[in-house]
Motif scaffolding. Structure first.
Motif, mmCIF file in Angstrom:
data_model
loop_
_atom_site.group_PDB
_atom_site.id
_atom_site.type_symbol
_atom_site.label_atom_id
_atom_site.label_comp_id
_atom_site.label_asym_id
_atom_site.label_seq_id
_atom_site.Cartn_x
_atom_site.Cartn_y
_atom_site.Cartn_z
ATOM 1 N N ALA A 14 65.892 35.288 46.794
ATOM 2 C CA ALA A 14 66.954 34.457 46.208
ATOM 3 C C ALA A 14 67.476 33.391 47.165
ATOM 4 C CB ALA A 14 68.102 35.347 45.738
ATOM 5 N N GLY A 17 64.517 28.229 45.437
ATOM 6 C CA GLY A 17 63.682 28.201 44.233
ATOM 7 C C GLY A 17 64.289 28.930 43.045
ATOM 8 N N ILE A 18 63.406 29.600 42.313
ATOM 9 C CA ILE A 18 63.801 30.275 41.072
ATOM 10 C C ILE A 18 64.788 31.414 41.363
ATOM 11 C CG2 ILE A 18 62.903 31.739 39.216
ATOM 12 C CD1 ILE A 18 60.314 29.963 39.319
ATOM 13 N N HIS A 36 68.615 38.718 48.232
ATOM 14 C CA HIS A 36 67.573 39.115 49.195
ATOM 15 C C HIS A 36 66.744 37.895 49.621
ATOM 16 C CE1 HIS A 36 63.269 39.619 49.780
ATOM 17 N NE2 HIS A 36 63.670 40.444 50.732
ATOM 18 N N ALA A 38 63.464 36.706 52.914
ATOM 19 C CA ALA A 38 62.539 37.233 53.930
ATOM 20 C C ALA A 38 62.859 36.725 55.330
ATOM 21 C CB ALA A 38 61.108 36.857 53.566
ATOM 22 N N ALA A 88 60.720 37.798 44.261
ATOM 23 C CA ALA A 88 59.999 37.319 45.451
ATOM 24 C C ALA A 88 58.491 37.448 45.265
ATOM 25 C CB ALA A 88 60.431 38.105 46.686
ATOM 26 N N ILE A 90 54.457 35.531 46.844
ATOM 27 C CA ILE A 90 53.768 34.515 47.645
ATOM 28 C C ILE A 90 52.394 34.241 47.041
ATOM 29 C CG2 ILE A 90 54.975 34.962 49.817
ATOM 30 C CD1 ILE A 90 52.679 36.795 50.662
ATOM 31 N N ILE A 134 59.602 38.983 37.623
ATOM 32 C CA ILE A 134 59.160 37.600 37.428
ATOM 33 C C ILE A 134 57.648 37.540 37.639
ATOM 34 C CG2 ILE A 134 59.481 35.188 38.032
ATOM 35 C CD1 ILE A 134 62.035 36.572 36.933
ATOM 36 N N SER A 135 56.949 37.288 36.553
ATOM 37 C CA SER A 135 55.488 37.199 36.576
ATOM 38 C C SER A 135 55.096 35.724 36.584
ATOM 39 C CB SER A 135 54.926 37.956 35.375
ATOM 40 O OG SER A 135 53.540 37.867 35.326
ATOM 41 N N SER A 136 54.102 35.357 35.801
ATOM 42 C CA SER A 136 53.661 33.957 35.767
ATOM 43 C C SER A 136 52.741 33.740 34.582
ATOM 44 C CB SER A 136 52.895 33.614 37.044
ATOM 45 O OG SER A 136 52.280 32.356 36.907
ATOM 46 N N TYR A 148 46.570 35.919 43.629
ATOM 47 C CA TYR A 148 47.933 35.753 43.095
ATOM 48 C C TYR A 148 47.955 36.118 41.608
ATOM 49 C CZ TYR A 148 52.102 33.175 41.487
ATOM 50 O OH TYR A 148 53.293 32.806 40.915
ATOM 51 N N LYS A 152 50.059 39.156 39.435
ATOM 52 C CA LYS A 152 50.968 38.957 38.301
ATOM 53 C C LYS A 152 50.525 39.775 37.090
ATOM 54 C CE LYS A 152 53.864 36.340 40.431
ATOM 55 N NZ LYS A 152 55.219 36.831 40.712
ATOM 56 N N GLY A 179 56.132 28.884 33.830
ATOM 57 C CA GLY A 179 55.000 27.984 34.062
ATOM 58 C C GLY A 179 55.290 27.179 35.319
ATOM 59 N N THR A 181 56.957 25.160 37.864
ATOM 60 C CA THR A 181 58.394 24.954 38.065
ATOM 61 C C THR A 181 58.608 24.262 39.409
ATOM 62 O OG1 THR A 181 58.687 27.060 36.888
ATOM 63 C CG2 THR A 181 60.621 26.179 38.009
HETATM 64 P P1 NDP Z 1 59.625 30.119 46.464
HETATM 65 O O1 NDP Z 1 58.395 30.051 47.303
HETATM 66 O O2 NDP Z 1 60.423 28.889 46.236
HETATM 67 O O3 NDP Z 1 60.622 31.236 47.070
HETATM 68 C C1 NDP Z 1 60.097 32.471 47.440
HETATM 69 C C2 NDP Z 1 61.209 33.458 47.731
HETATM 70 O O4 NDP Z 1 60.579 34.705 48.093
HETATM 71 C C3 NDP Z 1 62.089 33.064 48.899
HETATM 72 O O5 NDP Z 1 63.391 33.533 48.687
HETATM 73 C C4 NDP Z 1 61.445 33.781 50.077
HETATM 74 O O6 NDP Z 1 62.362 34.075 51.146
HETATM 75 C C5 NDP Z 1 60.958 35.067 49.423
HETATM 76 N N1 NDP Z 1 59.804 35.582 50.151
HETATM 77 C C6 NDP Z 1 58.783 34.843 50.657
HETATM 78 N N2 NDP Z 1 57.955 35.641 51.358
HETATM 79 C C7 NDP Z 1 58.463 36.888 51.293
HETATM 80 C C8 NDP Z 1 58.090 38.126 51.862
HETATM 81 N N3 NDP Z 1 57.012 38.241 52.625
HETATM 82 N N4 NDP Z 1 58.857 39.215 51.628
HETATM 83 C C9 NDP Z 1 59.962 39.117 50.851
HETATM 84 N N5 NDP Z 1 60.384 37.955 50.297
HETATM 85 C C10 NDP Z 1 59.646 36.857 50.516
HETATM 86 O O7 NDP Z 1 59.153 30.787 45.095
HETATM 87 P P2 NDP Z 1 59.457 30.303 43.582
HETATM 88 O O8 NDP Z 1 60.906 30.184 43.395
HETATM 89 O O9 NDP Z 1 58.559 29.192 43.249
HETATM 90 O O10 NDP Z 1 58.913 31.578 42.764
HETATM 91 C C11 NDP Z 1 59.761 32.647 42.376
HETATM 92 C C12 NDP Z 1 58.988 33.573 41.463
HETATM 93 O O11 NDP Z 1 58.534 32.843 40.319
HETATM 94 C C13 NDP Z 1 57.744 34.180 42.093
HETATM 95 O O12 NDP Z 1 57.574 35.484 41.606
HETATM 96 C C14 NDP Z 1 56.634 33.295 41.578
HETATM 97 O O13 NDP Z 1 55.396 33.963 41.573
HETATM 98 C C15 NDP Z 1 57.134 33.026 40.173
HETATM 99 N N6 NDP Z 1 56.565 31.844 39.562
HETATM 100 C C16 NDP Z 1 56.788 30.601 40.109
HETATM 101 C C17 NDP Z 1 56.257 29.496 39.506
HETATM 102 C C18 NDP Z 1 56.483 28.133 40.030
HETATM 103 O O14 NDP Z 1 55.895 27.189 39.456
HETATM 104 N N7 NDP Z 1 57.274 27.926 41.061
HETATM 105 C C19 NDP Z 1 55.415 29.604 38.296
HETATM 106 C C20 NDP Z 1 55.252 30.937 37.825
HETATM 107 C C21 NDP Z 1 55.805 32.005 38.445
HETATM 108 P P3 NDP Z 1 62.476 33.050 52.420
HETATM 109 O O15 NDP Z 1 63.174 31.822 51.895
HETATM 110 O O16 NDP Z 1 63.280 33.789 53.406
HETATM 111 O O17 NDP Z 1 61.063 32.760 52.839
#
Ligand code: NDP
Length: 244
Positions: A14, A17-18, A36, A38, A88, A90, A134-136, A148, A152, A179, A181
């Motif tokens: 959190a 991003g999303i 939460h 990382a 969360a 990657i 949160i999937s995809s 990846y 999902k 989708g 984002t």
């Molecule tokens: P971001 O890459 O913007 O943010 C990722 C978040 O996950 C950050 O808060 C990060 O923390 C945390 N994170 C990264 N690595 C780890 C780790 N090793 N352990 C624990 N936490 C970790 O992601 P999005 O907002 O784009 O995506 C959010 C969700 O939405 C994900 O599940 C993604 O798969 C899903 N999604 C996203 C899409 C998109 O287009 N963006 C499309 C479809 C699904 P820190 O900032 O400390 O690194």
């Protein structure tokens, strides 16, 4: 806005991003939010400050899920939860570029962590609670980051299979599938003269790229009392991406 006052939500990933949009939205609805992240201390602090600045309550907990989920649960000792959002995740890489170590790392963060977070959160989760994963859309659209996408698919199966096990506690389990984002995960969208963005919007029924708030609003719906009869569901929140 919906009424989540008196509720506590844990949102993984959190800091940005999303996940950040979800944390801010649930807090705006009245929930106290555990943010939460990382590694990005500054961004996690920003999320907490944004929530507090808007009159909400939040605190941050740091845990890198490659190392398991102990640090997360140490950070939330003594909490009762009402809403758990496993957000969360990657990316991995295309076929031929992912080592076995990277494969294990991506599965550890995207699948192993949500599974064990749920297992360990269940005794803390109040009856009538919500689990939202949160999937995809990659589960229904073939894209080259196979690892990846596989993670999902596992998450979709987790939600579907878990929902019947928690019905007697009135806990719902749902999956939200975004989708494309606008987040750091999609830096490629901004990497050219707009060609990538146009390619996505052309195959999106609602004709634009998703915003984190679009996903957060769907999560807020599933977290609310209005969604009490929805469980085991995968909700496509893509603006109609690749409908054919
Ligand atoms: P971001 O890459 O913007 O943010 C990722 C978040 O996950 C950050 O808060 C990060 O923390 C945390 N994170 C990264 N690595 C780890 C780790 N090793 N352990 C624990 N936490 C970790 O992601 P999005 O907002 O784009 O995506 C959010 C969700 O939405 C994900 O599940 C993604 O798969 C899903 N999604 C996203 C899409 C998109 O287009 N963006 C499309 C479809 C699904 P820190 O900032 O400390 O690194």
């Amino acid at each position: 806005m919906r009424d989540l006052s008196g509720k506590t939500a844990l949102v993984t990933g959190a800091s940005r991003g999303i996940g950040r949009a979800i944390a801010e939205r649930l807090a705006a609805d009245g929930a106290r939010v555990i943010v939460h992240y990382a590694s990005n201390d500054d961004l996690a602090k920003e999320t907490v400050a944004a929530i507090e600045g808007a009159g909400g309550q939040a605190y941050a907990v740091k845990a890198a899920f490659e190392d398991g989920v102990d640090a997360l649960f140490e950070g939330i000792q003594g909490e009762r939860l009402d809403i758990l959002v496993n957000n969360a995740a990657i990316l991995a890489g295309v076929l031929g570029t992912v080592s076995e170590e990277q494969f294990d790392r991506v599965f550890a963060v995207n699948v192993r962590a949500p599974y064990f977070i749920i297992e360990r959160a269940l005794p803390l989760l109040n009856d009538g609670g919500r689990i939202i994963n949160i999937s995809s859309a990659v589960v229904r659209i073939a894209l080259p980051d196979l690892v990846y996408s596989m993670t999902k698919g596992a998450l979709d199966t987790l939600g579907f299979s878990l929902a019947p096990l928690l019905g007697d506690r009135n806990i719902t389990v749902n999956t939200v599938s975004p989708g494309v984002t606008e987040t750091d995960m999609n830096a490629w969208l901004r990497a050219d003269d707009g060609t990538a963005e146009r390619a996505v919007t052309e195959v999106t029924a609602l004709g634009r790229i998703g915003r984190p708030q679009d996903i957060a609003d769907a999560v807020a719906l599933l977290a609310s009392e209005e969604a009490r009869w929805i469980t085991g569901h995968v909700l496509d929140v893509t603006g109609g991406y690749f409908l054919g």
